[in-house]
Write an enzyme that holds these catalytic residues in place. Structure first.
Site, PDB file in Angstrom:
ATOM      1  N   ASN A 103       0.837  -1.202   0.000  1.00 27.07           N
ATOM      2  CA  ASN A 103       0.000   0.000   0.000  1.00 27.07           C
ATOM      3  C   ASN A 103       0.870   1.250   0.000  1.00 27.07           C
ATOM      4  O   ASN A 103       1.961   1.252   0.578  1.00 27.07           O
ATOM      5  CB  ASN A 103      -0.881  -0.009   1.258  1.00 27.07           C
ATOM      6  N   HIS A 105       0.740   5.069   1.369  1.00 25.54           N
ATOM      7  CA  HIS A 105      -0.011   5.889   2.320  1.00 25.54           C
ATOM      8  C   HIS A 105       0.559   7.314   2.334  1.00 25.54           C
ATOM      9  O   HIS A 105       1.779   7.491   2.404  1.00 25.54           O
ATOM     10  CB  HIS A 105       0.093   5.265   3.725  1.00 25.54           C
ATOM     11  N   ASP A 137      -0.951  -5.438   6.501  1.00 25.10           N
ATOM     12  CA  ASP A 137      -1.394  -6.473   7.437  1.00 25.10           C
ATOM     13  C   ASP A 137      -2.833  -6.148   7.831  1.00 25.10           C
ATOM     14  O   ASP A 137      -3.435  -5.227   7.269  1.00 25.10           O
ATOM     15  CB  ASP A 137      -0.440  -6.591   8.639  1.00 25.10           C
ATOM     16  N   ASP A 141      -3.013   0.543   8.292  1.00 26.94           N
ATOM     17  CA  ASP A 141      -1.713   1.127   7.941  1.00 26.94           C
ATOM     18  C   ASP A 141      -0.619   0.779   8.957  1.00 26.94           C
ATOM     19  O   ASP A 141       0.229   1.622   9.288  1.00 26.94           O
ATOM     20  CB  ASP A 141      -1.853   2.660   7.780  1.00 26.94           C
TER      21      ASP A 141
HETATM   22  C1  GRF Z   1      -2.760   8.742  -2.699  1.00 29.30           C
HETATM   23  O1  GRF Z   1      -2.271   9.887  -2.034  1.00 29.30           O
HETATM   24  C2  GRF Z   1      -2.817   7.563  -1.779  1.00 29.30           C
HETATM   25  O2  GRF Z   1      -1.740   7.482  -0.900  1.00 29.30           O
HETATM   26  C3  GRF Z   1      -4.082   7.852  -1.041  1.00 29.30           C
HETATM   27  O3  GRF Z   1      -4.968   8.285  -2.041  1.00 29.30           O
HETATM   28  C4  GRF Z   1      -4.221   8.919  -3.071  1.00 29.30           C
HETATM   29  C5  GRF Z   1      -4.563   8.220  -4.364  1.00 29.30           C
HETATM   30  O4  GRF Z   1      -4.696   9.114  -5.387  1.00 29.30           O
HETATM   31  N1  GRF Z   1      -4.531   6.740  -0.262  1.00 29.30           N
HETATM   32  P1  GRF Z   1      -5.115   8.641  -6.851  1.00 29.30           P
HETATM   33  O5  GRF Z   1      -6.536   8.128  -6.799  1.00 29.30           O
HETATM   34  O6  GRF Z   1      -4.151   7.571  -7.293  1.00 29.30           O
HETATM   35  O7  GRF Z   1      -4.991   9.869  -7.679  1.00 29.30           O
END
Ligand code: GRF
Length: 195
Positions: A103, A105, A137, A141
């Protein structure tokens, strides 16, 4: 070629950074979403199969996550990338892809986990935030951290300007990590991950 499936919920700019990575030596075999996400059009434009698995079509969370895992499983991915996928993945999903779900984050974990990382970092007044790529997991996060990069918070930042600055870094970091994982894998020792 290694096979990677991507999951999205939103505009899919992170997905686009994976599709466009000139170093990429893995196939993006499917893009899944939990809703008819705008970003699915990016996959379609790149000729990648898309699937939508909606929680509302299932009686409860575990059956939804089992259905999502089963659907992704049909594409036989080596890695699953959550790229702006705004749902928590439970054990029913993760058991199907053990230590194989990654993921991105938009904060420096363990600070600001959850769905509101950017406004929470801004409200807290931190001067530095960033992004974290981690193994997923069953917590929110909490999985072992693979890579992090910092991003400064500017005095006049809004949630939007800060998130945009973070995303610019995610567009570099996530493709770099996924490329390394897909081609070389990683070793996990407790919380320590080595690429
Ligand atoms: C990213 O900042 C990601 O970390 C968060 O949502 C955003 C995704 O953006 N969870 P996008 O939909 O790929 O433009």
């Amino acid at each position: 070629m290694p096979r990677v499936a991507v999951m999205i919920s939103g505009t899919g700019t992170l997905l686009q950074s994976l599709i466009d990575d000139p170093r990429r030596t893995y196939d993006i075999v499917a893009v899944a979403a939990d809703r008819p996400a705008q970003g699915l059009a990016r996959a379609e434009a790149a000729g990648i199969p898309t699937v939508v698995v909606r929680p509302s079509d299932h009686p409860d969370r575990p059956s939804w996550s089992r259905a999502l895992a089963k659907m992704l499983g049909t594409f036989e991915p080596d890695w699953v990338v959550s790229a702006g996928f705004m749902r928590i993945l439970d054990a029913a999903f993760l058991d199907r892809f053990p230590q194989r779900v990654v993921n991105s984050h938009p904060a420096l974990l363990p600070a600001f986990p959850g769905a509101h990382a950017v406004p929470e970092a801004l409200a807290y007044g931190v001067k530095l935030t960033g992004c974290t790529v981690h193994l997923v997991d069953a917590g929110v996060d909490t999985g072992p951290i693979i890579a992090q990069q910092s991003v400064p918070v500017e005095p006049d930042d809004t949630e939007q300007t800060l998130h945009e600055r973070i995303k610019e870094v995610e567009w570099q970091l996530l493709p770099e990590v996924v490329q390394a994982l897909a081609t070389k894998g990683c070793t996990v020792n407790g919380r320590k991950v080595e690429l």
